[in-house]
Design a protein around this motif. Structure first.
Motif, PDB file in Angstrom:
ATOM      1  N   SER A   1       0.855  -1.240   0.019  1.00 50.78           N
ATOM      2  CA  SER A   1       0.067  -0.052  -0.246  1.00 50.78           C
ATOM      3  C   SER A   1       0.903   1.223  -0.190  1.00 50.78           C
ATOM      4  O   SER A   1       1.933   1.494   1.043  1.00 50.78           O
ATOM      5  CB  SER A   1      -0.794   0.036   1.203  1.00 50.78           C
ATOM      6  N   ALA A   2       0.824   1.907  -1.162  1.00 48.41           N
ATOM      7  CA  ALA A   2       1.655   3.429  -1.290  1.00 48.41           C
ATOM      8  C   ALA A   2       1.328   4.346  -0.001  1.00 48.41           C
ATOM      9  O   ALA A   2       2.242   4.733   0.423  1.00 48.41           O
ATOM     10  CB  ALA A   2       1.357   4.231  -2.577  1.00 48.41           C
ATOM     11  N   ASN A   3      -0.126   4.421   0.339  1.00 48.78           N
ATOM     12  CA  ASN A   3      -0.413   5.273   1.308  1.00 48.78           C
ATOM     13  C   ASN A   3       0.155   4.953   2.785  1.00 48.78           C
ATOM     14  O   ASN A   3       0.694   5.461   3.514  1.00 48.78           O
ATOM     15  CB  ASN A   3      -1.969   5.371   1.619  1.00 48.78           C
ATOM     16  N   GLU A   4       0.187   3.626   3.107  1.00 48.14           N
ATOM     17  CA  GLU A   4       0.851   2.938   4.262  1.00 48.14           C
ATOM     18  C   GLU A   4       2.119   3.202   4.420  1.00 48.14           C
ATOM     19  O   GLU A   4       2.694   3.524   5.405  1.00 48.14           O
ATOM     20  CB  GLU A   4       0.155   1.339   4.631  1.00 48.14           C
ATOM     21  N   TRP A   5       2.907   3.053   3.144  1.00 51.85           N
ATOM     22  CA  TRP A   5       4.351   3.100   3.149  1.00 51.85           C
ATOM     23  C   TRP A   5       4.744   4.778   3.245  1.00 51.85           C
ATOM     24  O   TRP A   5       5.621   4.798   4.079  1.00 51.85           O
ATOM     25  CB  TRP A   5       5.100   2.712   1.760  1.00 51.85           C
ATOM     26  N   ARG A   6       3.943   5.600   2.716  1.00 50.23           N
ATOM     27  CA  ARG A   6       4.168   7.031   3.067  1.00 50.23           C
ATOM     28  C   ARG A   6       3.951   7.194   4.648  1.00 50.23           C
ATOM     29  O   ARG A   6       4.762   8.105   5.317  1.00 50.23           O
ATOM     30  CB  ARG A   6       3.383   7.988   2.507  1.00 50.23           C
ATOM     31  N   ASN A   7       2.733   6.896   5.051  1.00 47.73           N
ATOM     32  CA  ASN A   7       2.786   6.959   6.770  1.00 47.73           C
ATOM     33  C   ASN A   7       3.781   6.505   7.436  1.00 47.73           C
ATOM     34  O   ASN A   7       4.347   7.033   8.304  1.00 47.73           O
ATOM     35  CB  ASN A   7       1.437   6.322   7.083  1.00 47.73           C
ATOM     36  N   GLN A   8       4.378   5.220   6.896  1.00 48.47           N
ATOM     37  CA  GLN A   8       5.337   4.876   7.798  1.00 48.47           C
ATOM     38  C   GLN A   8       6.903   5.545   7.604  1.00 48.47           C
ATOM     39  O   GLN A   8       7.415   5.830   8.470  1.00 48.47           O
ATOM     40  CB  GLN A   8       5.988   3.290   7.129  1.00 48.47           C
ATOM     41  N   LEU A   9       7.161   6.068   6.487  1.00 46.75           N
ATOM     42  CA  LEU A   9       8.167   6.873   6.111  1.00 46.75           C
ATOM     43  C   LEU A   9       7.979   8.195   6.995  1.00 46.75           C
ATOM     44  O   LEU A   9       9.099   9.007   7.524  1.00 46.75           O
ATOM     45  CB  LEU A   9       8.386   7.084   4.811  1.00 46.75           C
ATOM     46  N   GLU A  10       6.785   8.994   6.994  1.00 49.84           N
ATOM     47  CA  GLU A  10       6.392  10.092   7.797  1.00 49.84           C
ATOM     48  C   GLU A  10       6.765   9.702   9.237  1.00 49.84           C
ATOM     49  O   GLU A  10       7.315  10.769   9.820  1.00 49.84           O
ATOM     50  CB  GLU A  10       5.240  10.713   7.522  1.00 49.84           C
ATOM     51  N   TYR A  11       6.345   8.649   9.706  1.00 49.40           N
ATOM     52  CA  TYR A  11       6.572   8.289  10.902  1.00 49.40           C
ATOM     53  C   TYR A  11       7.947   8.253  11.613  1.00 49.40           C
ATOM     54  O   TYR A  11       8.325   8.902  12.561  1.00 49.40           O
ATOM     55  CB  TYR A  11       5.779   7.023  11.314  1.00 49.40           C
ATOM     56  N   LEU A  12       8.558   7.381  10.747  1.00 53.69           N
ATOM     57  CA  LEU A  12      10.139   7.511  10.787  1.00 53.69           C
ATOM     58  C   LEU A  12      10.809   8.907  10.946  1.00 53.69           C
ATOM     59  O   LEU A  12      11.683   9.183  11.721  1.00 53.69           O
ATOM     60  CB  LEU A  12      11.023   6.610   9.695  1.00 53.69           C
ATOM     61  N   SER A  13      10.506   9.960  10.089  1.00 56.26           N
ATOM     62  CA  SER A  13      10.725  11.138  10.034  1.00 56.26           C
ATOM     63  C   SER A  13      10.446  11.876  11.289  1.00 56.26           C
ATOM     64  O   SER A  13      11.394  12.877  11.684  1.00 56.26           O
ATOM     65  CB  SER A  13      10.240  11.935   8.686  1.00 56.26           C
ATOM     66  N   GLU A  14       9.227  11.735  11.679  1.00 57.15           N
ATOM     67  CA  GLU A  14       8.823  12.539  12.961  1.00 57.15           C
ATOM     68  C   GLU A  14       9.648  11.931  14.150  1.00 57.15           C
ATOM     69  O   GLU A  14       9.937  12.667  15.056  1.00 57.15           O
ATOM     70  CB  GLU A  14       7.425  12.068  13.124  1.00 57.15           C
ATOM     71  N   MET A  15       9.888  10.629  14.019  1.00 57.43           N
ATOM     72  CA  MET A  15      10.742  10.133  15.261  1.00 57.43           C
ATOM     73  C   MET A  15      12.378  10.364  15.535  1.00 57.43           C
ATOM     74  O   MET A  15      12.829  10.475  16.534  1.00 57.43           O
ATOM     75  CB  MET A  15      10.780   8.454  15.267  1.00 57.43           C
ATOM     76  N   THR A  16      12.659  10.741  14.192  1.00 54.00           N
ATOM     77  CA  THR A  16      13.991  11.357  14.251  1.00 54.00           C
ATOM     78  C   THR A  16      14.277  12.687  14.883  1.00 54.00           C
ATOM     79  O   THR A  16      15.110  13.318  15.487  1.00 54.00           O
ATOM     80  CB  THR A  16      14.848  11.496  12.893  1.00 54.00           C
TER      81      THR A  16
END
Length: 280
Positions: A175-190
């Motif tokens: 799912s492209a949307n779920e993958w975007r959500n995952q990368l955004e979450y990683l970015s926030e966690m940094t």
């Protein structure tokens, strides 16, 4: 779940019973672990780990033990049952979870899958489903994994460093949307002060942890333990010699990784490279 015992008082779990049988045979022979190692030509520490249930060894060493003890085929048959026994893996994972909850700091390296502490529900669901979970059991596993993320929240959250191989970041969700959500979450966690994320680029080549997902936990008593895992199990390592060897490999791998600032930019670039969501 406690290890089941038969009327003889001996374990009925294949892996534990195998370890008990090895201890019994050596003790009856009157050998020390070191003597056994010298007589069979293997490092005696391997036999110690086998007798403690930390490893079951390989077929070659088990066949040698069968020959030495005069038990042709018996130990090899027990070994075949032991390698299929998942009970000990589950018990070790429960022990790992208990240690994780009290850790004063955590270090991690990912070969191909993002760590559970940094997964979104969508990522966790797709990953667990690919491992065979479905229905209510899948939902329970996802909820349990999301519950672990609270470990990194709050003022007293322990420092957490993770090194992610580029392969882990290039393996997208369906799912492209779920993958975007995952990368955004990683970015926030940094952005979190207690979290350090580094990316190990593919150009770094082979290294000491090329095939090993590993966690290091620093405990309140100043000990460090390690937990190595794969998709179908894992192993807790508490022996200082083994842990120190893996820590040296981790340090060398960290030296090959991008800096935290460069890694943050790497994740942002990946987000920018994603196709635009047609709904926006």
């Amino acid at each position: 779940m406690p290890t089941r015992r038969a009327v003889t008082g001996r374990s009925r779990e294949p892996r534990a019973r195998f370890a008990e049988e090895l201890r019994r045979l050596r003790t009856e022979r009157g050998d020390s672990l070191r003597q056994l190692g010298e007589r069979l030509g293997w490092d005696w520490s391997l036999f110690g780990k086998m007798e403690k249930g930390e490893t079951v060894g390989g077929p070659e060493v088990v066949e040698a033990l069968d020959q030495y003890y005069g038990t042709p085929g018996l130990l090899l048959a027990m070994w075949e049952l032991a390698i299929s026994d998942q009970t000990q893996f589950k018990e070790r994972y429960r022990r790992y979870m208990a240690l994780e909850a009290e850790a004063t700091s955590l270090w991690h390296f990912a070969v191909s899958v993002l760590p559970g502490l940094l997964q979104t529900p969508g990522y966790a669901r797709e990953l667990l489903a690919s491992g065979g979970f479905s229905g209510e059991r899948l939902t329970q596993q996802v909820e349990a994994r999301m519950g672990r993320r609270s470990l990194l929240e709050g003022e007293e959250a322990p420092p957490f460093r993770t090194i992610l191989s580029e392969a882990a970041l290039r393996t997208a969700l369906r799912s492209a949307n779920e993958w975007r959500n995952q990368l955004e979450y990683l970015s926030e966690m940094t952005e979190r002060p207690n979290l350090t994320l580094q990316v190990l680029p593919q150009s770094a080549g082979l290294h000491g942890l090329s095939s090993t997902d590993v966690w290091f936990l620093r405990l309140p008593d100043s000990r460090t333990v390690a937990y190595t895992e794969h998709g179908y199990g894992g192993e807790l390592h508490e022996e200082s010699v083994v842990v120190e060897r893996m820590q040296r490999a981790y340090d060398a791998t960290r030296d090959l990784a991008l800096s935290p600032a460069e890694s943050q930019k790497f994740v942002l670039r990946m987000l920018e490279e994603l196709p635009c969501d047609p709904s926006t």
